[in-house]
Write a protein that holds these residues in place. Sequence first.
Motif, PDB file in Angstrom:
ATOM      1  N   SER A 208       0.827  -1.208   0.000  1.00  0.00           N
ATOM      2  CA  SER A 208       0.000   0.000   0.000  1.00  0.00           C
ATOM      3  C   SER A 208       0.862   1.260   0.000  1.00  0.00           C
ATOM      4  N   GLN A 209       2.147   1.113  -0.338  1.00  0.00           N
ATOM      5  CA  GLN A 209       3.086   2.231  -0.268  1.00  0.00           C
ATOM      6  C   GLN A 209       3.033   3.042  -1.566  1.00  0.00           C
ATOM      7  N   ARG A 210       2.273   4.089  -1.555  1.00  0.00           N
ATOM      8  CA  ARG A 210       2.126   4.919  -2.745  1.00  0.00           C
ATOM      9  C   ARG A 210       3.266   5.938  -2.823  1.00  0.00           C
ATOM     10  N   VAL A 211       3.643   6.245  -4.038  1.00  0.00           N
ATOM     11  CA  VAL A 211       4.697   7.232  -4.281  1.00  0.00           C
ATOM     12  C   VAL A 211       4.057   8.540  -4.729  1.00  0.00           C
ATOM     13  N   GLU A 212       4.463   9.620  -4.119  1.00  0.00           N
ATOM     14  CA  GLU A 212       3.920  10.924  -4.489  1.00  0.00           C
ATOM     15  C   GLU A 212       4.522  11.422  -5.789  1.00  0.00           C
ATOM     16  N   VAL A 213       3.769  12.270  -6.493  1.00  0.00           N
ATOM     17  CA  VAL A 213       4.288  12.941  -7.688  1.00  0.00           C
ATOM     18  C   VAL A 213       4.462  14.415  -7.366  1.00  0.00           C
ATOM     19  N   ALA A 214       5.308  15.086  -8.134  1.00  0.00           N
ATOM     20  CA  ALA A 214       5.662  16.470  -7.817  1.00  0.00           C
ATOM     21  C   ALA A 214       4.494  17.427  -8.005  1.00  0.00           C
ATOM     22  N   ASP A 215       3.696  17.200  -9.076  1.00  0.00           N
ATOM     23  CA  ASP A 215       2.592  18.119  -9.375  1.00  0.00           C
ATOM     24  C   ASP A 215       1.341  17.294  -9.684  1.00  0.00           C
ATOM     25  N   PRO A 216       0.610  16.872  -8.648  1.00  0.00           N
ATOM     26  CA  PRO A 216      -0.530  15.967  -8.856  1.00  0.00           C
ATOM     27  C   PRO A 216      -1.575  16.503  -9.829  1.00  0.00           C
ATOM     28  N   ALA A 217      -1.932  17.765  -9.715  1.00  0.00           N
ATOM     29  CA  ALA A 217      -2.967  18.326 -10.585  1.00  0.00           C
ATOM     30  C   ALA A 217      -2.523  18.322 -12.042  1.00  0.00           C
ATOM     31  N   ALA A 218      -1.252  18.686 -12.276  1.00  0.00           N
ATOM     32  CA  ALA A 218      -0.739  18.716 -13.649  1.00  0.00           C
ATOM     33  C   ALA A 218      -0.618  17.308 -14.226  1.00  0.00           C
ATOM     34  N   VAL A 219      -0.273  16.327 -13.388  1.00  0.00           N
ATOM     35  CA  VAL A 219      -0.191  14.942 -13.857  1.00  0.00           C
ATOM     36  C   VAL A 219      -1.577  14.455 -14.269  1.00  0.00           C
ATOM     37  N   ILE A 220      -2.595  14.770 -13.492  1.00  0.00           N
ATOM     38  CA  ILE A 220      -3.957  14.368 -13.833  1.00  0.00           C
ATOM     39  C   ILE A 220      -4.394  15.017 -15.147  1.00  0.00           C
TER      40      ILE A 220
END
Length: 642
Positions: A208-220
């Motif tokens: 369940s170890q999720r990795v964060e992204v630098a810019d979540p909104a831009a990735v979406i």
Amino acid sequence: MKHRMFGYHGRYLRVDLSSGKADWVPLPEEVLRRFLGGVGLAAYLMHREAPPGVEPLAAAAPLVFSLSPLVGTPLTTSAKFAVVAKSPLTERLNDALSSSHFALAAKKAGFDALVITGACAAPTTLVIDEGRVELRPAAALWGSSAAAASAELAAQLGPRFHTAIIGPAGENLVRYATISHDNRHAGRGGLGAVMGSKKLKAVAVAGSQRVEVADPAAVIAAAKDLSQRSFGPATAKYRELGTVANLLTFNRLAALPTRNFQQGTFADADALSGEALNSARRVARRSCAACTIGCEHIYEAPGGEVRLEYESLFALGPLCGVGDRDAVLNAARACDRLGLDTISAGATIAFAMECAEKGLLRHEGLRFGNADMLVPMLERIARRDGLGDLLAEGTRRAAAVIGGDAADFAPHVKGLEIPGYEPRALQTMALGFAVGSRGADHNRSGAYEADFSARADRLHGSPESARLAVETEDKAALMDSLILCKFLRGVFQDLYSEGAELLSLVTGWDVDADELRIVARRIVTAKKLYNIREGWTAAEDTLPKRFLSERLPDPIAPLSPGGRGVGGEGAAQHESECNSAGQGHYAPSPPTPLPQGERGAKLPRERLQTMIQAYYTARGWDRQGNVPAAVVAALGLSDLIR
């Protein structure tokens, strides 16, 4: 204060099956930026973890599962992983990619890569849950198909876990055995045999170890845009007919390998065409994990449903002279069940058929067109029974045992059997086959793209072909390391700039197109340096004698103006990189027809050698294909040289 890392866990897990010991090893951000993930990161780890000169099936030989920074993001086709090892078929670096929920589960398990060394004393399943490692007995699963073992493990472990599993061929060390998962396969080069040599039936992962992204909104936002573009004309072929559409086009161009590459056209091509198959046998269309394209076409065979791609269709059909669609579908299904790479399996049987017809082998019924012997021979290969024991070694080793002139028509490069692209009729692709780091390969070199465009004369290769081959090879290396499915290639206007933008949004790095061009060259060269370390010589960069001395007997038909292009790929059942290597629809100018009365394509040895020398020059290598120290240093690879 520790620098925050996005897109990565920043570590890999090393498991020694002999001792049961598990170690977490840091992956510095500098290394990740140099090699990205997937094939690039795995090539780096092979340099670090594999003892020089190790035998591919020795306990000390590592098997690497490698992820990428895009895995786990909403970007379409990003649920992919690479499996890399020293190939038991080629004894060179081998990388295979695939798409499945295994990639997503592995990323959640907490690692960027998994390095497996050592060997178990008895059949075992490696279970990794939230980073915790357990070795479980798997004797009850030994001998079962990958699908059956997967179902049993799902019942034992629960839905959180996803598995990578070998079938009987891997257990019996067939040198072109596959690794399977979600009914997809990392197939070329015998990685299933590497697992089998370690008595490792399966790897099961969950977390369940999720990795964060630098810019979540831009990735979406980027993911929505990429998904929308993936519904366009560049991928329409894969949704409509799938890669089986290639068969009629290749036949029309006299580029369809037939009867062990003795011909370029097949009389029964219409019966095996994508159109005929889809009309008579298709029952469903499906998608890989986290994919919007939906390239999987499922067909009804007498024994049950089977997923079929061009490469399986060509290898088990025209290459063996078999035009019975039910026999081909059943043979493809048998390869899935047994865990066999369909290209190498079909090519090895076709080679044996020619040997039998020439009196070099004695086996009743072994002849071109005998559909009834396909499945029984595949069974014998998977279990190394009788003649199957020899054919389980692949065409290069089998030819050495058979003797006579068998080596002249054994269809391989560096030991890896040639896929469904006739080299004499596609001469930029011939160069890509000859110089490929893992052998004859249409996934690591998309040089056929040039052959089906106005940029190259597919019937008369030239030094200019080298630049085109380098260009497609670099793009493939980048996509295999980011990792994205190559079926998206036609969606990108500029892979390097758009890839840099996606990577930047995920990792926060200030990456541009120029940096990714260097990364691509670095990865290609890192693979080459590994092969040099393991004994590569320039004599390996060639094609079998048949292709350099015999003219194809069939006339070459020009590509119809405005007709549907080829779009390549298929690595069929085996190389399920979303079966990545096609660019969708091409609209190439028709190749110049041959002068009236001229027949069949020919590729003189001297022409191929001229192209190879031009390729070495384009790469900055010396005339023997070695990498000068200055190039090693310029690409930031000096730390890989032992």
